[in-house]
Each structure stands twice: as structure tokens, then as C-alpha cells.
Write an enzyme that holds these catalytic residues in place. Structure first.
Site, PDB file in Angstrom:
ATOM      1  N   ASP A 114      52.259  33.657  38.359  1.00  0.00           N
ATOM      2  CA  ASP A 114      51.992  33.667  39.793  1.00  0.00           C
ATOM      3  C   ASP A 114      51.794  32.256  40.327  1.00  0.00           C
ATOM      4  O   ASP A 114      51.738  31.288  39.569  1.00  0.00           O
ATOM      5  CB  ASP A 114      50.756  34.531  40.107  1.00  0.00           C
ATOM      6  CG  ASP A 114      49.630  34.343  39.096  1.00  0.00           C
ATOM      7  OD1 ASP A 114      49.471  33.229  38.572  1.00  0.00           O
ATOM      8  OD2 ASP A 114      48.916  35.325  38.809  1.00  0.00           O
TER       9      ASP A 114
ATOM     10  N   ASN B  37      38.349  43.065  39.471  1.00  0.00           N
ATOM     11  CA  ASN B  37      38.741  44.308  40.151  1.00  0.00           C
ATOM     12  C   ASN B  37      39.911  44.987  39.455  1.00  0.00           C
ATOM     13  O   ASN B  37      40.521  45.903  40.002  1.00  0.00           O
ATOM     14  CB  ASN B  37      39.082  44.035  41.620  1.00  0.00           C
ATOM     15  CG  ASN B  37      40.249  43.068  41.794  1.00  0.00           C
ATOM     16  OD1 ASN B  37      40.850  42.613  40.817  1.00  0.00           O
ATOM     17  ND2 ASN B  37      40.574  42.757  43.042  1.00  0.00           N
TER      18      ASN B  37
ATOM     19  N   HIS C 289      42.779  43.487  38.465  1.00  0.00           N
ATOM     20  CA  HIS C 289      44.121  42.951  38.678  1.00  0.00           C
ATOM     21  C   HIS C 289      44.633  42.237  37.440  1.00  0.00           C
ATOM     22  O   HIS C 289      43.862  41.675  36.659  1.00  0.00           O
ATOM     23  CB  HIS C 289      44.173  42.039  39.911  1.00  0.00           C
ATOM     24  CG  HIS C 289      43.538  40.692  39.764  1.00  0.00           C
ATOM     25  ND1 HIS C 289      42.520  40.263  40.586  1.00  0.00           N
ATOM     26  CD2 HIS C 289      43.774  39.658  38.920  1.00  0.00           C
ATOM     27  CE1 HIS C 289      42.173  39.031  40.256  1.00  0.00           C
ATOM     28  NE2 HIS C 289      42.917  38.642  39.234  1.00  0.00           N
TER      29      HIS C 289
ATOM     30  N   GLU D 217      46.762  43.189  43.018  1.00  0.00           N
ATOM     31  CA  GLU D 217      45.466  43.686  43.443  1.00  0.00           C
ATOM     32  C   GLU D 217      45.448  45.221  43.438  1.00  0.00           C
ATOM     33  O   GLU D 217      46.500  45.866  43.395  1.00  0.00           O
ATOM     34  CB  GLU D 217      45.139  43.165  44.846  1.00  0.00           C
ATOM     35  CG  GLU D 217      45.127  41.643  44.967  1.00  0.00           C
ATOM     36  CD  GLU D 217      43.906  40.984  44.339  1.00  0.00           C
ATOM     37  OE1 GLU D 217      43.219  41.635  43.526  1.00  0.00           O
ATOM     38  OE2 GLU D 217      43.653  39.809  44.662  1.00  0.00           O
TER      39      GLU D 217
END
Length: 255
Positions: free
Chosen positions: A63, A132, A134, A139
Site C-alpha cells: 500500500d 480493527n 485490517h 478497512e
């Protein structure tokens, strides 16, 4: 799926590096999927200590932030250059990072996805996991078959990454990320996780339901996943649950 549990975060780097070194020795022109972040970065430091020729290796980063100026020290292009390409002696021309400064980030994302395919796909993809759930910057709510694309960063993710920037307001709000579907096409997934703060999300990802609420749970559907976790991160895993094989490892593991 196999999980190696080691005593310390430093040991996760050593064990994961042993796995990567074995891959490169067996395939000197291997295509590596490169992750940044607190857990994966020690892997590259440990890998640099192995006597393995990385000159023919090709790398694709997971990313990149959208909108950071070229050369920004916290861009993943710069992190990969410092921590991976230079440290391991990779050919810079064979290491790719999404173009977060492209005039059309959506097209840049599509082009990046296509470049991975042209390279023959990823042999082994290094991964971390966010609080969370990811992986990369997929996400919660990301489609399990998603491709490389522009993604809005969750506030929890921006808060976690604020430690790398002068101010929380400096953390970008968007990124280009490999999609879950893209990641799942890698032939081998190597997830590295450290810390008690990741124990709950790791258990949810590996032994909970497969759901878009926890994007990392899609790893349960991959045929070849290796997890290297320190004892704190693995503390909530249930041995034998969900077909997960939990092993205590030393720093000489290679798979």
C-alpha cells in the site's frame, strides 16, 4: 494454517526471516509482497543477517498513502527504500510501490494490480494486522474479493499511524491498497503479529467467523498461511480451534 508462537517480538522477526530466506534460497527470483508497520519491519532487519542473495528478488509493496509529496519520509515508498531495498540489497528497479502521487489514483491502483499479475503473482506475501482487523489498508467493510484500489482510512487507523507524523492532522486520509482478493492470490501468506493489544483481533481473525467486519478473517480461506506471533499476541488463541495448528517455535524455523 500454522501458527508459530515465540517469546518476544524480536523472535517473530527472526522466525519470519528464516521462512523468507528459505523461500528465496529455493527460488532466487521470488516475488515478495512487502509490508511495512511495527510488526513486519523487524523481519527485514533479521533477514539482512542471513547470507542469501536477494539481487534477483522482485518486490511489491502492499500500500501507499495518497497525497504525500515525493520523498516524504513517511511515505511507504521511502520506508520500503530505507528498510527493505537498501537493507537487503534489492535492485530498486525490481521493487514497486503504488503511486500515491498519481494524477488519477484510481487508475494507478488498477495499473498496480495489473503489474502484479504480469509479474506472475506474489510468491510469499508478508502481512501485519491492524487493531480493527485490517490487512494492508483494507478497512472493515472491504469486500473479501476486492482488488487494488483507493481506500479511505478509518479514524482508528489514522490514530494508530499518527505516531509516525509530526501531528495527527498530517496523517493522510486516503491510500492505495492491494485488495483482499489481490492478497489472497499470493501463493503463501506470512502474517507477523506482536503485542497483547493485538491478541483479541488476532483471535477474531483466525478463529472467529469470516466477515467483512474483520477483513483479516479472509485468511481462513487461504490454503497456505503461516502466522508468527509473540506470546502476548497469541494469548487468546484456542489451540486446535478452527483447524489452527499452534506450535511453539525457536528462531531457526524455515518453512
Amino acid at each position: 494454517m500454522e501458527i508459530f508462537v515465540v517469546p518476544t517480538p524480536a523472535a517473530t522477526g527472526s522466525v519470519a526471516a528464516g521462512i523468507l530466506a528459505a523461500v528465496v534460497r529455493s527460488k532466487p527470483d521470488a516475488v515478495l509482497g512487502l509490508a511495512t508497520g511495527g510488526s513486519p519491519l523487524p523481519v527485514y532487519r533479521a533477514l539482512a543477517e542471513h547470507s542469501v542473495d536477494m539481487g534477483a528478488v522482485r518486490g511489491f509493496a502492499l500500500d501507499e498513502y495518497v497525497g504525500l509529496p515525493a520523498g516524504h519520509p513517511e511515505s511507504y515508498a521511502e520506508v520500503v527504500r530505507r528498510e527493505v531495498t537498501e537493507r537487503l540489497g534489492l535492485d530498486p528497479a525490481r521493487v514497486s510501490v503504488p503511486d500515491g502521487g498519481a494524477p488519477d489514483p484510481q487508475q494507478a491502483a488498477a495499473d498496480y494490480d495489473a503489474a502484479i499479475s504480469r509479474a506472475g503473482g506474489i510468491d510469499i506475501q508478508i502481512l501485519g494486522i491492524g487493531h480493527n482487523g485490517h490487512i494492508a489498508f483494507n478497512e472493515p467493510g472491504s469486500a473479501l474479493d476486492s482488488r487494488t484500489r483507493v481506500e479511505n482510512l478509518a479514524e482508528r487507523t489514522r490514530e494508530a499511524n499518527a505516531r509516525y507524523f509530526a501531528s495527527p492532522a498530517d496523517v493522510p486520509t486516503q491510500c492505495i491498497t492491494q485488495g483482499l482478493g489481490t492478497i489472497m492470490e499470493a501463493r503463501h501468506l506470512l502474517l507477523v503479529v506482536n503485542g497483547a493489544d493485538k491478541a483479541g483481533v488476532l483471535a477474531a481473525a483466525l478463529q472467529g467467523p469470516v466477515t467483512t467486519d474483520c477483513p483479516a478473517s479472509v485468511l481462513q480461506r487461504h490454503p497456505h498461511v503461516t502466522v508468527v506471533a509473540d506470546e502476548a499476541a497469541a494469548s487468546k488463541l484456542l489451540p486446535g480451534s478452527g483447524g489452527v495448528n499452534v506450535r511453539v517455535a525457536d528462531t531457526a524455523v524455515g518453512v
